[in-house]
Design a protein around this motif. Structure first.
Motif, mmCIF file in Angstrom:
data_model
loop_
_atom_site.group_PDB
_atom_site.id
_atom_site.type_symbol
_atom_site.label_atom_id
_atom_site.label_comp_id
_atom_site.label_asym_id
_atom_site.label_seq_id
_atom_site.Cartn_x
_atom_site.Cartn_y
_atom_site.Cartn_z
ATOM 1 N N MET A 1 -42.669 10.618 -11.394
ATOM 2 C CA MET A 1 -43.016 10.236 -12.729
ATOM 3 C C MET A 1 -44.392 10.811 -13.134
ATOM 4 O O MET A 1 -45.262 10.702 -12.263
ATOM 5 N N SER A 2 -44.501 11.378 -14.253
ATOM 6 C CA SER A 2 -45.724 11.874 -14.771
ATOM 7 C C SER A 2 -46.581 10.983 -15.331
ATOM 8 O O SER A 2 -46.026 9.943 -15.583
ATOM 9 N N ASP A 3 -47.909 11.456 -15.280
ATOM 10 C CA ASP A 3 -48.697 10.566 -15.934
ATOM 11 C C ASP A 3 -48.534 10.026 -17.485
ATOM 12 O O ASP A 3 -48.942 9.324 -18.230
ATOM 13 N N THR A 4 -47.448 10.986 -18.191
ATOM 14 C CA THR A 4 -47.253 10.940 -19.564
ATOM 15 C C THR A 4 -46.158 9.884 -19.946
ATOM 16 O O THR A 4 -45.771 9.480 -20.826
ATOM 17 N N GLU A 5 -45.414 9.765 -18.648
ATOM 18 C CA GLU A 5 -44.108 8.681 -18.864
ATOM 19 C C GLU A 5 -44.740 7.208 -19.016
ATOM 20 O O GLU A 5 -45.655 6.843 -18.354
ATOM 21 N N PRO A 6 -43.936 6.533 -19.629
ATOM 22 C CA PRO A 6 -44.380 5.081 -19.458
ATOM 23 C C PRO A 6 -44.258 4.402 -18.430
ATOM 24 O O PRO A 6 -43.328 4.519 -17.631
ATOM 25 N N ARG A 7 -45.167 3.372 -18.108
ATOM 26 C CA ARG A 7 -44.935 2.631 -16.808
ATOM 27 C C ARG A 7 -44.785 1.179 -17.165
ATOM 28 O O ARG A 7 -45.396 0.262 -16.745
ATOM 29 N N ARG A 8 -43.690 1.106 -17.795
ATOM 30 C CA ARG A 8 -43.306 -0.300 -18.125
ATOM 31 C C ARG A 8 -41.889 -0.239 -18.002
ATOM 32 O O ARG A 8 -41.037 0.439 -18.597
ATOM 33 N N TRP A 9 -41.191 -1.362 -17.461
ATOM 34 C CA TRP A 9 -39.648 -1.552 -17.248
ATOM 35 C C TRP A 9 -39.305 -2.837 -17.589
ATOM 36 O O TRP A 9 -39.956 -3.998 -17.352
ATOM 37 N N THR A 10 -38.213 -2.978 -18.035
ATOM 38 C CA THR A 10 -37.450 -4.349 -18.373
ATOM 39 C C THR A 10 -35.929 -4.413 -17.661
ATOM 40 O O THR A 10 -35.122 -3.588 -17.475
ATOM 41 N N LEU A 11 -35.945 -5.576 -16.964
ATOM 42 C CA LEU A 11 -34.736 -5.952 -16.343
ATOM 43 C C LEU A 11 -34.028 -7.025 -17.003
ATOM 44 O O LEU A 11 -34.675 -7.878 -17.486
ATOM 45 N N ARG A 12 -32.816 -6.905 -17.597
ATOM 46 C CA ARG A 12 -32.037 -7.937 -18.556
ATOM 47 C C ARG A 12 -31.171 -8.946 -17.820
ATOM 48 O O ARG A 12 -30.161 -8.124 -16.805
ATOM 49 N N GLY A 13 -31.277 -9.909 -17.703
ATOM 50 C CA GLY A 13 -30.015 -10.764 -17.342
ATOM 51 C C GLY A 13 -29.085 -11.091 -18.216
ATOM 52 O O GLY A 13 -28.949 -10.581 -19.569
ATOM 53 N N ALA A 14 -28.439 -12.170 -18.103
ATOM 54 C CA ALA A 14 -27.191 -12.711 -19.127
ATOM 55 C C ALA A 14 -27.991 -13.094 -20.354
ATOM 56 O O ALA A 14 -27.319 -12.812 -21.417
ATOM 57 N N HIS A 15 -28.990 -13.797 -20.269
ATOM 58 C CA HIS A 15 -29.763 -14.449 -21.545
ATOM 59 C C HIS A 15 -31.188 -14.061 -21.281
ATOM 60 O O HIS A 15 -31.795 -14.237 -22.481
ATOM 61 N N THR A 16 -31.680 -13.419 -20.352
ATOM 62 C CA THR A 16 -33.050 -13.206 -20.307
ATOM 63 C C THR A 16 -33.352 -11.896 -19.924
ATOM 64 O O THR A 16 -32.744 -11.018 -19.498
ATOM 65 N N GLU A 17 -35.132 -11.535 -20.030
ATOM 66 C CA GLU A 17 -35.284 -10.414 -19.533
ATOM 67 C C GLU A 17 -36.742 -10.566 -18.759
ATOM 68 O O GLU A 17 -37.414 -11.541 -18.926
ATOM 69 N N TYR A 18 -37.128 -9.610 -17.761
ATOM 70 C CA TYR A 18 -38.381 -9.742 -17.133
ATOM 71 C C TYR A 18 -38.791 -8.296 -17.354
ATOM 72 O O TYR A 18 -38.310 -7.243 -16.877
ATOM 73 N N THR A 19 -40.130 -8.116 -17.762
ATOM 74 C CA THR A 19 -40.838 -6.920 -18.074
ATOM 75 C C THR A 19 -41.964 -6.819 -17.272
ATOM 76 O O THR A 19 -42.724 -7.822 -17.412
ATOM 77 N N VAL A 20 -42.108 -5.802 -16.680
ATOM 78 C CA VAL A 20 -43.616 -5.542 -15.676
ATOM 79 C C VAL A 20 -44.059 -4.178 -16.215
ATOM 80 O O VAL A 20 -43.334 -3.261 -16.662
ATOM 81 N N THR A 21 -45.314 -3.956 -15.856
ATOM 82 C CA THR A 21 -46.157 -2.702 -16.345
ATOM 83 C C THR A 21 -46.927 -2.437 -15.337
ATOM 84 O O THR A 21 -47.778 -3.442 -14.906
ATOM 85 N N VAL A 22 -47.332 -1.097 -15.103
ATOM 86 C CA VAL A 22 -48.727 -0.742 -14.272
ATOM 87 C C VAL A 22 -49.821 -0.281 -15.282
ATOM 88 O O VAL A 22 -49.407 0.487 -16.102
ATOM 89 N N PRO A 23 -50.727 -1.135 -15.097
ATOM 90 C CA PRO A 23 -51.895 -0.562 -16.018
ATOM 91 C C PRO A 23 -52.443 0.376 -15.906
ATOM 92 O O PRO A 23 -51.962 1.330 -14.864
ATOM 93 N N ALA A 24 -53.162 1.275 -16.820
ATOM 94 C CA ALA A 24 -53.680 2.744 -16.511
ATOM 95 C C ALA A 24 -54.447 2.733 -15.371
ATOM 96 O O ALA A 24 -54.358 3.923 -14.804
ATOM 97 N N HIS A 25 -55.224 1.880 -14.746
ATOM 98 C CA HIS A 25 -55.826 2.088 -13.601
ATOM 99 C C HIS A 25 -55.022 2.309 -12.322
ATOM 100 O O HIS A 25 -55.244 2.704 -11.325
ATOM 101 N N GLY A 26 -53.489 1.667 -12.471
ATOM 102 C CA GLY A 26 -52.618 1.969 -11.326
ATOM 103 C C GLY A 26 -52.777 1.129 -9.879
ATOM 104 O O GLY A 26 -52.222 1.358 -9.118
ATOM 105 N N ARG A 27 -53.611 0.143 -10.077
ATOM 106 C CA ARG A 27 -54.025 -0.637 -8.746
ATOM 107 C C ARG A 27 -52.872 -1.451 -8.454
ATOM 108 O O ARG A 27 -52.877 -1.988 -7.408
ATOM 109 N N TRP A 28 -52.113 -2.085 -9.622
ATOM 110 C CA TRP A 28 -51.231 -2.947 -9.321
ATOM 111 C C TRP A 28 -50.033 -3.093 -10.382
ATOM 112 O O TRP A 28 -50.229 -2.431 -11.547
ATOM 113 N N LEU A 29 -49.054 -3.743 -10.152
ATOM 114 C CA LEU A 29 -47.957 -4.118 -11.089
ATOM 115 C C LEU A 29 -48.412 -5.244 -11.561
ATOM 116 O O LEU A 29 -48.681 -6.449 -11.007
#
Length: 695
Positions: A1-29
């Motif tokens: 994954m390049s530095d220009t690609e978004p580091r944000r992802w969403t998982l979708r369930g039947a009625h719900t969603e769960y979204t996580v992201t890696v901040p710019a510093h890259g130390r955690w999710l």
């Protein structure tokens, strides 16, 4: 994954969603949003960008999996020591693999100093609203590492008005007691160090915002059949972070150079409909875990309360004949069938049928039971051994022990070290041998003591005894399920001490408590159904009085109560009158008509054991049949001489304009929802089964 690609992802369930992201510093999710579809389309409800005096940014951030470098003050999920005793492992983002269609995400981090690599894995099973999470650790460095804390995940929940934390506490004979804690600030922790989930707490915890108790609800459960821990801590910014995973009663875990370790799975759930909505989320997920084994369970009879250890062919066949007459489908012989088992002081480990009790042979006895039209089941406790047994005499080193220290007997028995390969093979071969030799279709697998000795005979150095036992236990279950797919396995541990999502994926049924007293059991099952599906709930009709609430209840009450899950009978039916046997046959026949709906239906919990109205509603998947089980929780005396109105049970999930019929009575869906289904209790009528069919 390049530095220009978004580091944000969403998982979708039947009625719900769960979204996580890696901040710019890259130390955690970190979490961005968790809730209904579309909740991530806007500012994050859990993000915090303000000042953090005397803390670090990670201490306030909604970090998904934190080392002590990320959260040095407010609690880390992972704490690692180097060979020199240094801590503070710090991660950096490496890569991610996201499969939106498959509902999976893997995000990789690495520590450049120690070489520790962590893959944070997520999965949302199709048709569910849960997010499964686990972590895979690899030591790519040249030196060993030690894990002082090995939690699996952190879940962050917005609670701006204070957190309302729900959990289930208990003890033997009083499991699954639902309770609530008002958490304004600080932490609340539950767990077990017993090598088993335990009676004291259930590995499940739910959080709601105090201002919205009937609204959004989040829950976390640990899928681990050993020692575990869940904590919820609310910070001053209104965020409640739930940490979940293993507890390490045996001390830190070693991760050698080149070593790999997968941390236990933890599962998060969300519902917009409070705790009862969360219950339905868990039910759907556990039905997903059951897969093609999700089918109505047979009505069973268990002989324990009728004969205890006095098991012999004649007494068991006398019970089996009556059981068959009233409609039972599986006959289970409980403890006392094997050599040396006259009481609980001997016999465990020597799994040979007692020839004195079965003089014509065990095969002939089983054939006689089968000839009555019944399937045959057997009680076992394969992980334990009595000191007075041949197995212990031959293999005293097979039990958990500390060299030079006395053993601790509980229930006159010791615990086998199933983490040892030879012991695991003994347990598997014993059960596999019984299933291959005899015509057995049901196993009640019991476990009647926790682990007390944290050691292995002759061991050199620390061992992960808890992890080895659980891993081998799960493998044995999986092998038996693979080789004997027609055998149902009931998980029991002195009642409900072994109920977790890992067992729900491997066992077919849970035994929630040894307490079968009617009002006591009502409270136990009420809590159980908040975190477990009805197909996992084994419940017996007995004559036992309540231990904590001894008020008497009718045979009808006991049957309707046991119909809330998998119906069983455990009374000494030889002592029942002809009228009682006829009543039992009628209830069993009615259960067989509704059990498909109980197994597959959408569950709504109405009221509770401490309220004037208490019922469970099951609605068939197509919405055409509604089954209501209702119980009178108040006083049973008094002749009803004063004016009164019936108790009304508000039903849920119905079509307002549709008509629903019960016998000659016709209701609109709107009436049943807004006004409620009427039930009237009398001294002789304290429970009811009502079936509504949509016209």
């Amino acid at each position: 994954m390049s530095d220009t690609e978004p580091r944000r992802w969403t998982l979708r369930g039947a009625h719900t969603e769960y979204t996580v992201t890696v901040p710019a510093h890259g130390r955690w999710l970190e979490l961005a949003a968790w809730g209904p579809h579309g909740v991530g389309d806007g500012p994050s409800p859990v993000a915090y960008d303000g000042p953090v005096p005397f803390l670090t940014a990670g201490d306030a951030a909604p970090v998904e999996f934190a080392t002590d470098a990320d959260r040095p003050f407010t609690g880390a999920d992972l704490v690692v020591e180097t060979a020199t005793g240094h801590r503070r492992v710090g991660f950096g983002f490496v890569e991610a693999a996201h499969d939106p269609a498959g509902g999976t995400l893997a995000v990789t981090f690495a520590d450049p100093v120690t070489g520790l690599r962590a893959v944070l894995r997520y999965a949302v099973p199709a048709g569910t609203d849960v997010v499964r999470r686990w972590v895979e650790l690899t030591n790519t460095g040249a030196e060993p590492l030690v894990l002082a804390r090995a939690g699996s995940a952190g879940f962050c929940v917005p609670t701006p008005h204070g957190a309302l934390v729900s959990h289930q506490w208990g003890q033997w004979a009083q499991e699954f007691q639902l309770a609530h804690v008002d958490l304004d600030h600080g932490a609340f922790t539950i767990g077990s160090s017993q090598g088993v989930p335990g009676h004291l707490h259930v590995p499940w915890l739910a959080v709601r915002d105090r201002a919205e108790p009937d609204g959004a609800a989040w829950a976390v459960a640990v899928a681990w059949t050993g020692s575990w821990e869940i904590s919820a801590e609310r910070d001053t910014g209104g965020l409640t972070r739930i940490r979940a995973g293993r507890r390490l009663p045996d001390g830190p875990l070693e991760l050698p150079a080149g070593g790999e370790l997968t941390l236990p799975e933890v599962v998060g759930a969300y519902s917009v409909e409070g705790l009862t909505g969360l219950a339905r989320v868990w039910h759907r997920y556990q039905r997903h875990l059951a897969g093609d084994r999700l089918a109505p369970r047979p009505v069973l009879y268990n002989s324990w309360e009728a004969t205890y250890f006095a098991v012999d062919a004649k007494s068991q066949l006398d019970l089996a004949r009556i059981a068959a007459e009233v409609g039972v489908e599986t006959f289970v012989v409980d403890d006392g069938w094997f050599v040396g088992r006259d009481d609980d002081t001997a016999g465990l480990g020597d799994w040979t049928p007692d020839p004195a009790a079965f003089p014509d042979g065990f095969e002939a006895f089983i054939a006689d039971v089968r000839a009555l039209g019944l399937r045959f089941g057997l009680w076992v406790e394969p992980e334990c051994v009595n000191p007075r047994s041949r197995l212990y005499a031959e293999h005293p080193d097979w039990v958990y022990r500390l060299d030079g220290r006395p053993l601790t007997p509980i229930r006159n028995q010791y615990l086998l070290d199933v983490g040892r390969p030879e012991v695991a093979e003994f347990v598997h071969s014993t059960l596999d041998g019984l299933l291959r030799r005899y015509d057995i279709s049901y196993l009640k697998w019991d476990f009647n003591r926790p682990r007390t000795e944290p050691g292995r005979a002759g061991a050199d150095g620390p061992l992960d005894l808890d992890g080895a036992h659980v891993t081998n236990l799960h493998r044995i279950y999986e092998r038996l399920r693979r080789d004997h797919p027609g055998v149902l396995v009931e998980s029991c541990a002195g009642g409900g001490a072994r109920t977790d999502l890992a067992m729900a994926a491997r066992a077919d049924i849970f035994w929630p408590s040894d307490n079968t007293g009617p009002l006591d059991r009502l409270a136990i099952q009420y809590g159980f159904l908040h975190a477990n599906a009805p197909h996992l709930l084994s419940s017996w009709v007995t004559d036992a009085p309540g231990i904590f609430d001894p008020r008497p209840r009718s045979l009808a009450f006991r049957f309707v109560l046991a119909m809330a899950g998998v119906l069983g009978v455990g009374a000494d039916i030889r002592q029942w009158t002809p009228a009682e046997r006829a009543e039992a046959a009628g209830w069993i026949a009615r259960y067989k008509e509704i059990r498909e709906v109980v197994t597959q239906g959408e569950v709504h919990l109405i009221g509770g054991p401490d309220q004037a109205r208490c019922a469970v509603q099951y609605t068939s998947p197509d919405g055409r049949r509604v089954v209501v089980l209702a119980w009178h929780t108040g006083r049973s005396d008094g002749a009803g001489l004063l004016p009164s109105r019936p108790v009304r049970l508000p039903l849920r999930g119905l079509t307002p304009e549709a008509a629903y019929r019960h016998g000659d009575q016709r209701y609109s869906g709107s009436h049943l929802t807004a006004v409620g289904l009427p039930v009237r209790w009398t001294p002789t009528h304290d429970a009811d089964l009502i079936v509504l069919d949509r016209e």
